[in-house]
Design an enzyme around this catalytic site. Structure first.
Site: not given
Ligand code: F6P
Length: 540
Positions: A354, A385, A507
């Protein structure tokens, strides 16, 4: 080791050409030979406190390493590091600093100063209070009310680091049981709710943005489950949140006294040092959690003060770019030889992929360089293994990062010797291999086809982090070392390690698809009509 010095930023074609020349030169000297040279271990290992980095099985010599160090100096790694610690807006696309170090290194927090530093101190102090109370089996803010089970809800950076710390440092002596819910998939939550008692369960919703669908859906269901059995007032006393978006958490029904804040300059995948780790601090105890923070702080100091040539995160990053950009290896495996570190590969997948899985430079221009490798991993000897066949004889060379602990926290010396013997055998077998002649000598009368099947090309590089013991401080040092390694790689690649725009597109598409799944219109052009129809048919 010989050492000729050249200079030029890492992205500079001249530097790349020099590095390639070194690689070609080294091709005539097998890794097995290089690693057996006298003085190799001393030249290619560095220690900081209880953490040893051994890179003697990386196909590098003094000349190549000097080139890499020059590239690091010319890329202003030291200047960029200082800018990071000074709170400059190194996360340019989100116009903010990346100051997770302020959570563990007091002088960095002092540099933040002002009201925000006060807010951070107050939230950390409250996290330690809550952790102590939960660890004693009581509900923070409601003396005498029991807590036997703590459910941590969060995903990605709001889960992986905390869960790793719990797994690695749990000594099995806590009266608290902890549970983790990440993916929106309801199966684990429903099974968990079936076995927990709402009257002795506390729930902590962890989300930096407090807008992540998975976390909020679990949160709504758990809130309803608590309310159904305890009524609204008692239920809400069992709901806690950790977030940088306090208004959103308030709107969800979390009272301010049960809310722990962390700053928006703490990236999700860098947030395990913050109140995000309430669950870990409650399980392992506030003192051991403080030791974890102190260990990480000592790595911050090492990173800031040690010369580049003796700096563990810098050296590990240089090994990383050598493999990725000079040798062109597409993957990287993390193999911890300690079951307590089973979750380390999952944590590193997010930290590395990421942070540095980017194709556009910090200035908005296309990068043109290979960046983060594909990360995977599994504990040894389980990995031996399952996946090691390909790592020894597959068509791709995959550099590996081994992690081992010299002194275990158990008395079975024979088991520990067997574990470490396996590790050392893998390191050697990968690097040195076994040529046809040695195969014949060892295995006797084999035809040529079988000799080829049973031979090992070698030349498969690895680095090793060896910890004296898996203490909270050592784990803190190790994880902070990985964080800084990732940062140094991002400097060499000239990318921003602290944003994550690549997670956004999926998203934005999901809500429309969700309404199609619920019977709404299917958006044309997504190529999903066939699959959606099939799912609808199967559900009937
Ligand atoms: O979708 C990725 C992300 O934004 C990550 O960077 C982050 O760690 C995770 O989702 C959770 O996000 P949040 O803490 O805002 O729920």
């Amino acid at each position: 080791m010989t050492s000729k010095r050249h200079s030029g930023a890492f992205t500079d074609p001249k530097t790349q050409a020099l590095l390639q020349k070194s690689n070609t030169r080294l091709a005539s000297q097998p890794l097995g030979e290089l690693m057996a040279e006298s003085g190799r271990f001393e030249a290619c290992s560095r220690r900081f406190e209880d953490l040893l980095l051994d890179f003697s099985r990386v196909h590098l010599d003094g000349e190549a390493l000097a080139l890499l160090l020059d590239a690091a100096a010319a890329s202003d790694v030291a200047g960029r590091r200082d800018a990071l610690f000074a709170g400059e807006h190194v996360n340019a696309t989100e116009d903010r600093p990346a100051l997770h170090m302020a959570l563990r290194t007091p002088e960095v927090l002092e540099a933040v100063g002002g009201e925000e530093a006060g807010r951070v101190r107050e939230a950390m102090a409250r996290m330690f209070d809550f952790a102590a109370t939960l660890g004693q089996g009581e509900l923070p803010g409601s003396p005498g009310e029991p807590v036997t089970d703590l459910v941590h809800v969060g995903i990605g950076g709001s889960l992986l680091g905390t869960q790793l710390v719990c797994d690695a440092l749990d000594e099995g002596d806590s009266r608290l049981r902890v549970h983790f819910l990440g993916s929106v998939d309801a199966i684990r939550r429903e099974r968990l709710m079936a076995k927990l008692d709402p009257a002795s369960t506390a729930v902590v919703l962890v989300s930096k943005s407090f807008s992540t669908g998975d976390t909020l859906l679990h949160g709504r269901r758990l809130r309803a489950w608590l309310e159904a059995s305890l009524g609204e007032e008692r239920a809400h006393r069992r709901l806690f949140a950790v977030t940088s978006q306090v208004e959103r958490a308030g709107a969800f029904g979390i009272a301010p006294e049960r809310l722990l804040y962390f700053s928006d300059w703490v990236g999700g995948r860098y947030s395990l040092w913050s109140p995000v780790s309430l669950t870990a601090a409650a399980l392992i105890g506030p003192d051991r959690f403080r030791e974890l923070l102190e260990g990480a702080a000592s790595m911050d100091r090492h990173f800031r003060e040690a010369p580049l040539a003796d700096n563990l995160p810098v050296l590990s990053a240089l090994v990383g770019v050598w493999h990725r950009n000079v040798c062109d290896y597409p993957a990287w495996g993390c193999m911890p030889y300690d079951q307590r570190l089973k979750l380390l590969p999952a944590y590193l997948q997010q930290l590395i992929m990421e942070s540095n899985g980017k194709s556009v430079r910090a200035d908005g221009e296309p990068s043109g360089l290979a960046t983060a490798a594909v990360v995977f991993g599994e504990t040894g000897t389980e990995a031996q293994h399952s996946v090691f066949q390909a790592l020894h004889q597959g068509s791709d060379i995959v550099p590996l990062n081994f992690v081992a602990v010299a002194r275990p926290d158990h008395d079975d010396q024979e088991a520990q010797d067997e574990l470490l013997a396996n590790l050392l055998a893998q390191l050697t077998a990968l690097a040195a291999g076994r040529d046809a002649e040695a195969t014949r000598a060892q295995l006797g009368d084999l035809d040529e086809a079988m000799v080829r099947q049973r031979s090992f090309a070698g030349g498969r590089p690895s680095e090793l982090f060896l910890l004296d013991a898996l203490t909270p401080a050592a784990l803190g040092r190790l994880l902070a070392c990985y964080e800084h390694k990732v940062f140094v790689e991002s400097v060499l690649w000239n990318i921003n390690a602290f944003d994550q725009w690549g997670v956004e597109l999926g998203k934005t598409l999901a809500p429309g698809i969700q309404s199609a799944l619920a019977g709404g219109d299917v958006e044309a052009g997504q190529g999903l009509e066939g699959l959606l129809a099939e799912i609808a048919r199967l559900r009937k």
